[in-house]
Design a protein around this motif. Structure first.
Motif, PDB file in Angstrom:
ATOM      1  N   ALA A  13       0.789  -1.086  -0.055  1.00  0.00           N
ATOM      2  CA  ALA A  13      -0.004   0.026  -0.165  1.00  0.00           C
ATOM      3  C   ALA A  13       0.945   1.273   0.076  1.00  0.00           C
ATOM      4  O   ALA A  13       1.924   1.176   0.693  1.00  0.00           O
ATOM      5  CB  ALA A  13      -1.056   0.122   1.418  1.00  0.00           C
ATOM      6  N   PRO A  14       0.423   2.326  -0.311  1.00  0.00           N
ATOM      7  CA  PRO A  14       1.223   3.391  -0.501  1.00  0.00           C
ATOM      8  C   PRO A  14       1.451   4.080   0.866  1.00  0.00           C
ATOM      9  O   PRO A  14       0.458   3.934   2.068  1.00  0.00           O
ATOM     10  CB  PRO A  14       0.176   4.773  -1.029  1.00  0.00           C
ATOM     11  CG  PRO A  14      -1.129   3.981  -1.003  1.00  0.00           C
ATOM     12  CD  PRO A  14      -0.809   2.450  -0.943  1.00  0.00           C
ATOM     13  N   GLY A  15       2.512   4.663   1.163  1.00  0.00           N
ATOM     14  CA  GLY A  15       3.047   5.174   2.528  1.00  0.00           C
ATOM     15  C   GLY A  15       2.375   6.497   2.794  1.00  0.00           C
ATOM     16  O   GLY A  15       1.370   6.979   1.931  1.00  0.00           O
ATOM     17  N   VAL A  16       2.613   6.946   4.054  1.00  0.00           N
ATOM     18  CA  VAL A  16       1.987   8.277   4.524  1.00  0.00           C
ATOM     19  C   VAL A  16       2.536   9.379   3.633  1.00  0.00           C
ATOM     20  O   VAL A  16       1.608   9.937   3.174  1.00  0.00           O
ATOM     21  CB  VAL A  16       2.597   8.337   5.694  1.00  0.00           C
ATOM     22  CG1 VAL A  16       2.205   9.818   6.384  1.00  0.00           C
ATOM     23  CG2 VAL A  16       2.167   7.255   6.870  1.00  0.00           C
ATOM     24  N   GLU A  17       3.669   9.358   3.128  1.00  0.00           N
ATOM     25  CA  GLU A  17       4.004  10.666   2.285  1.00  0.00           C
ATOM     26  C   GLU A  17       3.163  10.548   1.091  1.00  0.00           C
ATOM     27  O   GLU A  17       2.593  11.616   0.451  1.00  0.00           O
ATOM     28  CB  GLU A  17       5.465  10.828   2.018  1.00  0.00           C
ATOM     29  CG  GLU A  17       6.188  11.108   3.333  1.00  0.00           C
ATOM     30  CD  GLU A  17       5.884  12.237   3.887  1.00  0.00           C
ATOM     31  OE1 GLU A  17       5.710  13.275   3.069  1.00  0.00           O
ATOM     32  OE2 GLU A  17       5.904  12.526   5.150  1.00  0.00           O
ATOM     33  N   THR A  18       3.011   9.412   0.307  1.00  0.00           N
ATOM     34  CA  THR A  18       2.255   9.535  -0.811  1.00  0.00           C
ATOM     35  C   THR A  18       0.837   9.595  -0.545  1.00  0.00           C
ATOM     36  O   THR A  18       0.320  10.275  -1.637  1.00  0.00           O
ATOM     37  CB  THR A  18       2.217   7.997  -1.282  1.00  0.00           C
ATOM     38  OG1 THR A  18       3.562   7.584  -1.702  1.00  0.00           O
ATOM     39  CG2 THR A  18       1.613   7.810  -2.681  1.00  0.00           C
ATOM     40  N   ILE A  19       0.221   9.147   0.486  1.00  0.00           N
ATOM     41  CA  ILE A  19      -1.175   9.677   0.705  1.00  0.00           C
ATOM     42  C   ILE A  19      -1.483  11.171   0.950  1.00  0.00           C
ATOM     43  O   ILE A  19      -2.363  11.634   0.508  1.00  0.00           O
ATOM     44  CB  ILE A  19      -1.752   8.699   1.969  1.00  0.00           C
ATOM     45  CG1 ILE A  19      -1.691   7.351   1.499  1.00  0.00           C
ATOM     46  CG2 ILE A  19      -3.267   9.159   2.581  1.00  0.00           C
ATOM     47  CD1 ILE A  19      -1.811   6.192   2.719  1.00  0.00           C
ATOM     48  N   ALA A  20      -0.487  11.728   1.842  1.00  0.00           N
ATOM     49  CA  ALA A  20      -0.701  12.982   2.145  1.00  0.00           C
ATOM     50  C   ALA A  20      -0.415  13.630   0.984  1.00  0.00           C
ATOM     51  O   ALA A  20      -1.321  14.799   1.051  1.00  0.00           O
ATOM     52  CB  ALA A  20       0.295  13.428   3.224  1.00  0.00           C
ATOM     53  N   THR A  21       0.293  13.540   0.001  1.00  0.00           N
ATOM     54  CA  THR A  21       0.585  14.399  -1.022  1.00  0.00           C
ATOM     55  C   THR A  21      -0.625  14.277  -2.094  1.00  0.00           C
ATOM     56  O   THR A  21      -0.950  15.342  -2.745  1.00  0.00           O
ATOM     57  CB  THR A  21       1.926  13.707  -1.715  1.00  0.00           C
ATOM     58  OG1 THR A  21       2.956  13.901  -1.025  1.00  0.00           O
ATOM     59  CG2 THR A  21       2.067  14.374  -3.178  1.00  0.00           C
ATOM     60  N   ALA A  22      -1.251  13.198  -2.256  1.00  0.00           N
ATOM     61  CA  ALA A  22      -2.378  12.798  -2.908  1.00  0.00           C
ATOM     62  C   ALA A  22      -3.514  13.744  -2.415  1.00  0.00           C
ATOM     63  O   ALA A  22      -4.261  14.245  -3.168  1.00  0.00           O
ATOM     64  CB  ALA A  22      -2.778  11.472  -2.879  1.00  0.00           C
ATOM     65  N   TYR A  23      -3.760  13.698  -0.954  1.00  0.00           N
ATOM     66  CA  TYR A  23      -4.666  14.484  -0.434  1.00  0.00           C
ATOM     67  C   TYR A  23      -4.563  16.020  -0.780  1.00  0.00           C
ATOM     68  O   TYR A  23      -5.497  16.732  -1.110  1.00  0.00           O
ATOM     69  CB  TYR A  23      -4.754  14.155   1.078  1.00  0.00           C
ATOM     70  CG  TYR A  23      -5.890  13.178   1.350  1.00  0.00           C
ATOM     71  CD1 TYR A  23      -7.079  13.400   1.510  1.00  0.00           C
ATOM     72  CD2 TYR A  23      -5.609  11.882   1.664  1.00  0.00           C
ATOM     73  CE1 TYR A  23      -8.127  12.221   1.679  1.00  0.00           C
ATOM     74  CE2 TYR A  23      -6.229  10.884   1.980  1.00  0.00           C
ATOM     75  CZ  TYR A  23      -7.561  10.993   1.954  1.00  0.00           C
ATOM     76  OH  TYR A  23      -8.527  10.081   2.229  1.00  0.00           O
ATOM     77  N   LEU A  24      -3.270  16.626  -0.505  1.00  0.00           N
ATOM     78  CA  LEU A  24      -3.138  17.870  -0.739  1.00  0.00           C
ATOM     79  C   LEU A  24      -3.280  18.284  -2.107  1.00  0.00           C
ATOM     80  O   LEU A  24      -3.759  19.288  -2.472  1.00  0.00           O
ATOM     81  CB  LEU A  24      -1.477  18.142  -0.378  1.00  0.00           C
ATOM     82  CG  LEU A  24      -0.946  19.435  -0.035  1.00  0.00           C
ATOM     83  CD1 LEU A  24      -1.832  20.306   0.942  1.00  0.00           C
ATOM     84  CD2 LEU A  24       0.541  19.550   0.233  1.00  0.00           C
ATOM     85  N   ALA A  25      -3.023  17.358  -3.191  1.00  0.00           N
ATOM     86  CA  ALA A  25      -3.208  17.909  -4.398  1.00  0.00           C
ATOM     87  C   ALA A  25      -4.435  18.004  -4.842  1.00  0.00           C
ATOM     88  O   ALA A  25      -4.860  18.842  -5.395  1.00  0.00           O
ATOM     89  CB  ALA A  25      -2.541  16.766  -5.588  1.00  0.00           C
ATOM     90  N   ALA A  26      -5.246  16.876  -4.200  1.00  0.00           N
ATOM     91  CA  ALA A  26      -6.674  17.097  -4.430  1.00  0.00           C
ATOM     92  C   ALA A  26      -7.388  18.044  -3.909  1.00  0.00           C
ATOM     93  O   ALA A  26      -8.466  18.714  -4.431  1.00  0.00           O
ATOM     94  CB  ALA A  26      -7.526  15.741  -3.934  1.00  0.00           C
ATOM     95  N   ALA A  27      -6.968  18.543  -2.856  1.00  0.00           N
ATOM     96  CA  ALA A  27      -7.391  19.841  -2.187  1.00  0.00           C
ATOM     97  C   ALA A  27      -6.846  21.260  -2.740  1.00  0.00           C
ATOM     98  O   ALA A  27      -7.001  22.260  -2.393  1.00  0.00           O
ATOM     99  CB  ALA A  27      -7.274  19.804  -0.688  1.00  0.00           C
TER     100      ALA A  27
END
Length: 75
Positions: A13-27
């Motif tokens: 599964a993706p790591g914390v940084e990958t998930i955080a980056t995706a949420y930030l980009a989506a926002a």
């Protein structure tokens, strides 16, 4: 409290940084909005997990009732 590494090494599964980056980009770069969305998603996932656990507990309890005291299960 134990934290997951920034990037998972097991590849599952993706790591914390990958998930955080995706949420930030989506926002659109809005960190507060990204955080609120991540928390909302986490709470929704937790609620679903709790619902499934309750459902499994009910099914297990029904199995014990059907089996009776002797432990033999018959339909």
């Amino acid at each position: 409290m134990s934290y997951e590494p920034a990037e998972r090494r097991d590849g599952r599964a993706p790591g914390v940084e990958t998930i955080a980056t995706a949420y930030l980009a989506a926002a659109g770069g809005d960190a507060a909005l990204a955080l609120r969305r991540a928390i909302a998603d986490a709470l929704a996932d937790l609620g679903e997990a709790e619902r499934r656990t309750r459902q499994q507990d009910r099914l297990i309890s029904q199995g014990y009732v059907r089996a009776g005291r002797g432990g033999r299960f018959t339909l």
